[in-house]
Design a protein around this motif. Sequence first.
Motif, PDB file in Angstrom:
ATOM      1  N   UNK A 169       4.942  32.599   2.436  1.00 18.26           N
ATOM      2  CA  UNK A 169       4.933  31.580   3.493  1.00 18.26           C
ATOM      3  C   UNK A 169       4.491  32.182   4.823  1.00 18.26           C
ATOM      4  N   UNK A 170       5.047  33.355   5.151  1.00 22.80           N
ATOM      5  CA  UNK A 170       4.738  33.984   6.448  1.00 22.80           C
ATOM      6  C   UNK A 170       3.277  34.421   6.522  1.00 22.80           C
ATOM      7  N   UNK A 171       2.790  35.091   5.474  1.00 21.58           N
ATOM      8  CA  UNK A 171       1.447  35.670   5.518  1.00 21.58           C
ATOM      9  C   UNK A 171       0.335  34.637   5.351  1.00 21.58           C
ATOM     10  N   UNK A 172       0.542  33.685   4.422  1.00 19.08           N
ATOM     11  CA  UNK A 172      -0.572  32.789   4.075  1.00 19.08           C
ATOM     12  C   UNK A 172      -0.464  31.383   4.664  1.00 19.08           C
ATOM     13  N   UNK A 173       0.771  30.946   4.987  1.00 18.17           N
ATOM     14  CA  UNK A 173       0.927  29.569   5.448  1.00 18.17           C
ATOM     15  C   UNK A 173       1.296  29.472   6.929  1.00 18.17           C
ATOM     16  N   UNK A 174       2.008  30.472   7.414  1.00 25.41           N
ATOM     17  CA  UNK A 174       2.469  30.428   8.797  1.00 25.41           C
ATOM     18  C   UNK A 174       1.542  31.198   9.749  1.00 25.41           C
ATOM     19  N   UNK A 175       1.102  32.384   9.344  1.00 28.68           N
ATOM     20  CA  UNK A 175       0.296  33.252  10.213  1.00 28.68           C
ATOM     21  C   UNK A 175      -0.979  32.582  10.744  1.00 28.68           C
ATOM     22  N   UNK A 176      -1.710  31.816   9.901  1.00 28.29           N
ATOM     23  CA  UNK A 176      -2.927  31.181  10.428  1.00 28.29           C
ATOM     24  C   UNK A 176      -2.660  30.173  11.542  1.00 28.29           C
ATOM     25  N   UNK A 177      -1.386  29.769  11.708  1.00 26.32           N
ATOM     26  CA  UNK A 177      -1.046  28.728  12.680  1.00 26.32           C
ATOM     27  C   UNK A 177      -0.367  29.280  13.929  1.00 26.32           C
ATOM     28  N   UNK A 178      -0.213  30.600  14.031  1.00 27.35           N
ATOM     29  CA  UNK A 178       0.373  31.216  15.220  1.00 27.35           C
ATOM     30  C   UNK A 178      -0.575  32.292  15.734  1.00 27.35           C
ATOM     31  N   UNK A 179      -0.260  32.861  16.888  1.00 23.20           N
ATOM     32  CA  UNK A 179      -1.144  33.906  17.435  1.00 23.20           C
ATOM     33  C   UNK A 179      -0.326  34.909  18.245  1.00 23.20           C
ATOM     34  N   UNK A 180      -1.043  35.872  18.818  1.00 27.19           N
ATOM     35  CA  UNK A 180      -0.423  36.895  19.679  1.00 27.19           C
ATOM     36  C   UNK A 180       0.760  37.569  18.989  1.00 27.19           C
ATOM     37  N   UNK A 181       0.594  37.904  17.713  1.00 27.37           N
ATOM     38  CA  UNK A 181       1.687  38.500  16.944  1.00 27.37           C
ATOM     39  C   UNK A 181       1.827  39.973  17.320  1.00 27.37           C
ATOM     40  N   UNK A 182       2.997  40.319  17.763  1.00 28.33           N
ATOM     41  CA  UNK A 182       3.323  41.715  18.090  1.00 28.33           C
ATOM     42  C   UNK A 182       4.509  42.136  17.241  1.00 28.33           C
ATOM     43  N   UNK A 183       4.474  43.368  16.725  1.00 23.30           N
ATOM     44  CA  UNK A 183       5.587  43.853  15.905  1.00 23.30           C
ATOM     45  C   UNK A 183       5.445  43.422  14.462  1.00 23.30           C
ATOM     46  N   UNK A 184       6.572  43.305  13.762  1.00 23.36           N
ATOM     47  CA  UNK A 184       6.536  42.989  12.326  1.00 23.36           C
ATOM     48  C   UNK A 184       7.675  42.054  11.961  1.00 23.36           C
ATOM     49  N   UNK A 185       7.551  41.483  10.758  1.00 29.51           N
ATOM     50  CA  UNK A 185       8.598  40.583  10.278  1.00 29.51           C
ATOM     51  C   UNK A 185       9.870  41.413  10.019  1.00 29.51           C
ATOM     52  N   UNK A 186      11.057  40.892  10.374  1.00 26.44           N
ATOM     53  CA  UNK A 186      12.298  41.667  10.208  1.00 26.44           C
ATOM     54  C   UNK A 186      12.584  42.050   8.755  1.00 26.44           C
ATOM     55  N   UNK A 187      13.055  43.288   8.589  1.00 26.33           N
ATOM     56  CA  UNK A 187      13.431  43.783   7.266  1.00 26.33           C
ATOM     57  C   UNK A 187      14.918  44.080   7.191  1.00 26.33           C
ATOM     58  N   UNK A 188      15.472  44.626   8.306  1.00 25.80           N
ATOM     59  CA  UNK A 188      16.905  44.943   8.334  1.00 25.80           C
ATOM     60  C   UNK A 188      17.710  43.692   8.667  1.00 25.80           C
ATOM     61  N   UNK A 189      18.999  43.762   8.311  1.00 33.20           N
ATOM     62  CA  UNK A 189      19.871  42.597   8.500  1.00 33.20           C
ATOM     63  C   UNK A 189      20.004  42.195   9.973  1.00 33.20           C
ATOM     64  N   UNK A 190      19.966  43.188  10.887  1.00 35.82           N
ATOM     65  CA  UNK A 190      20.184  42.885  12.301  1.00 35.82           C
ATOM     66  C   UNK A 190      18.877  42.708  13.089  1.00 35.82           C
ATOM     67  N   UNK A 191      17.761  42.606  12.384  1.00 30.13           N
ATOM     68  CA  UNK A 191      16.468  42.429  13.068  1.00 30.13           C
ATOM     69  C   UNK A 191      16.105  40.947  13.143  1.00 30.13           C
ATOM     70  N   UNK A 192      15.340  40.620  14.177  1.00 30.61           N
ATOM     71  CA  UNK A 192      14.908  39.237  14.352  1.00 30.61           C
ATOM     72  C   UNK A 192      13.508  39.229  14.964  1.00 30.61           C
TER      73      UNK A 192
END
Length: 835
Positions: free
Chosen positions: A120-143
């Motif tokens: 969902x994030x890579x193929x369906x959501x990313x084309x509809x947003x921009x100015x992406x900095x950083x990465x998708x959270x992996x740890x429990x306390x990341x956002x």
Amino acid sequence: MKFENNNKEVIKRITKRSLKSNKVRNIFTILAIVLTTFMISSVFSIGISFLKNYKTMNLRLQGNKATTFLEKPTESQINKIKSLKLHDSIGYEINVGKVVLDSLTKNKTSILIRYSDEEDYEKQMKPCISDIEGKYPEKENEVMASKKALKFLGKGNAKIGDKIKVPCNINGEVVNNEFVLSGYYTTYGIIEDAGYLLVSEKFVHTNNLSLEKNGTLFITIKNKYKNTASDVLNKEVSLKDNQKFNFNYDITNDTTETMMITIVLISIIALFIVLSGYLLIYNVLYIAVTKDINFYGLLKTIGTSPRQIKKIVKGQAIRISIIGIPVGLALGAIVSFVIVPVVLDAMNSGNYSAAMPSVVSFNPVIFIATTLFSLLTVLLSCRKPAKIASSISPTEALRYTGSKTKKQKKNRKSTNGGKLYKMAWYNVFREKKRAILVFLSLFMGIITFLSVNTFLNSISVENYIEKYVKNDFILTNESGEGDKIDEAIINKIKYIKGIKTVNTSKSSYLQLEMNEDVLLPAIKEVYKRFGSTPEDINEILKSIEEDPSKLSTAVIGIDDELITSFNEDSKEKIDIAAFKSGKLILLDSWSYGENYKNIKGNLTIKNVDTNDSLNAEVKVVNDNENVLPSGLPAELTLPTIYVSNSALEKLDSNCINYTLYINVDEKYESIISNKLKNLSNKCGVDFESKVEETKGFNNSQIVMNILGSGISIILIFIGILNFVNVMITGVNTRVKELAIMESIGMTKKQIKKMLTFEGLYYAVITTLFISTIGMAIIYGVYKLTKEIADYAAFAFPIVPLALLLIFIFLVCLVTPTIVFKLLSKNSVTDRIREE
């Protein structure tokens, strides 16, 4: 037996020296090739960049590439959907909860927390947003946060790695969480008052959340299955009682027609450029050959073969192309990377300008194709001149005049043929192909200029304002929830100095009563457009019967002044008194299609909380002038319903203020604009200003005018250049002929008059073409423009046409006599003897 000589080096030397001896010709040819190459590459760079950015904008506004959704899917349902192979991608989101803060409640905003899987994030959501900095959270306390969410939290300047403390409502419990920011991004959705926090998969598992209990499946259907996917999914996938597939309307469908029309317009402009470039290059090379025809005749006498003469002519053209094409491509590249972003920025003014990127689509194919196209144009252009040079005999070369000898008509009266205007007419058409080329070149340059002028005038700011901006300022509660515009705010606005009128539109979510005369046709029509089958529609009607609350929708209240204004602008008049008293309900025609005028009957609106109801006659209206406020979302895409404010207040005393229409004294406009903008930011409502929209539109108009007029002026210049070239050639090849005519008694004054008549014929015939075929083309351009911009109004380019025709007549009348004057400085004897 004929033996062909083999003097390749000699041919190369002749080609090279011939080029050096014709510097003026070379400059004209290089200029023609540069203009053609430059304009083709520029037009396609702008067009392709615009289309790609336009597509990106619509994806961003859609929010997600997926158009089919299923809430709380089971594992078996997901596997079944995947086995059908209708999809490009299948992802899912889990609704985690929302942030609970007093500041959010006060500002009537919200921050939603969710989890997106990788697909969902890579193929369906990313084309509809921009100015992406950083990465998708992996740890429990990341956002990962949207910039809007950070702004609502007062963390607009937060950096990756910063800690963010937020109270979250998850599973009905408010828990204080401290997150580490792993990334952020920009969203562009139509809903302005919502931000998002994306959490990790570990966070979801820790809080006992799952796709089957809390999630939604997102399916991106392949284009070829878009019309049949709903039938297949509903038939093949077994759903639970509370489940159904939601088929979101794909916003990109609305843009397909617009994109196709834009491609047609770009292709037409490119075709005009190519033809005009071809005519110019052809004329320049044709002139060069006819001027040097004696030289080619002499080459024949010393044994040069026709093939070798063709090589000389083509070799000159190719060598000139080696200079002209790279220069044209370089200019095209400069335009692509410097001017195109400015043009795209200018074209992006409007409500969704932030969602429209200004990215230049550098496509090497454009420049490769332009190079090949320009080279092909040059080779085709020199084909005829090369054929003339190679086929002419030395004897014919000495008496070549540029036209074929015609058989004279019998009994042709000398007094009839001796009239200057008839001699001029004969001279214009003695070489028909050349005459047609001049007419075509002049015609295309002028028509392109007038077409661009018509396009720009049709989409002028005045037309846009008249169609869409009826008021100086508009404040809108787009969500339709919460009383963001209360009476205290309205009174505050009314007391601002310079305010002339404040009209209010109200709204309330109420329930409709099903009936076959009014609602059933609307439901059938709308779902038919969305690709639903009769069986699907029957299922929808059955669900309404089981749960009448599905017919809940926003009813819009209109005040007396606004409905009066609507009635004045509308072609379909309504009974104002009946509407004001609550005896008439208006419905928007969009849900009914072309047969909306046949809809008659009564409609009942109920307030289920108070049991109050309103039953009144309906009238379906087409709000072409956009006077009435737009509707709010409803579960079943019901038609927008309008009643009077007084009737709505009787049904629901707690109805909210939906839209304010504000008109002001012009001298206070800027001061009031700042005050209303600040007020709208505090209230969290949408703010529209006629001044800002006009300013943005004017900026785009200026750039588009410069660009469009620039292209048109270059094409007119090409047309004029072609005419001048032809006149120079015509007079140049007829120097001896005109000298002989002068020697037998024709005065220079008469020769000049005859040449002036020739120029006049070119101008008059071109004007006739413009007045007939040209007008049809101009009107066709307007009709295409109307498809792109519905606010376009036909504006006949009277002033540009008049000025252009005056200019064309001046050039056509003056050029021939000036050319003759320059070429007739020598005596008659010298001109007759001249080779």
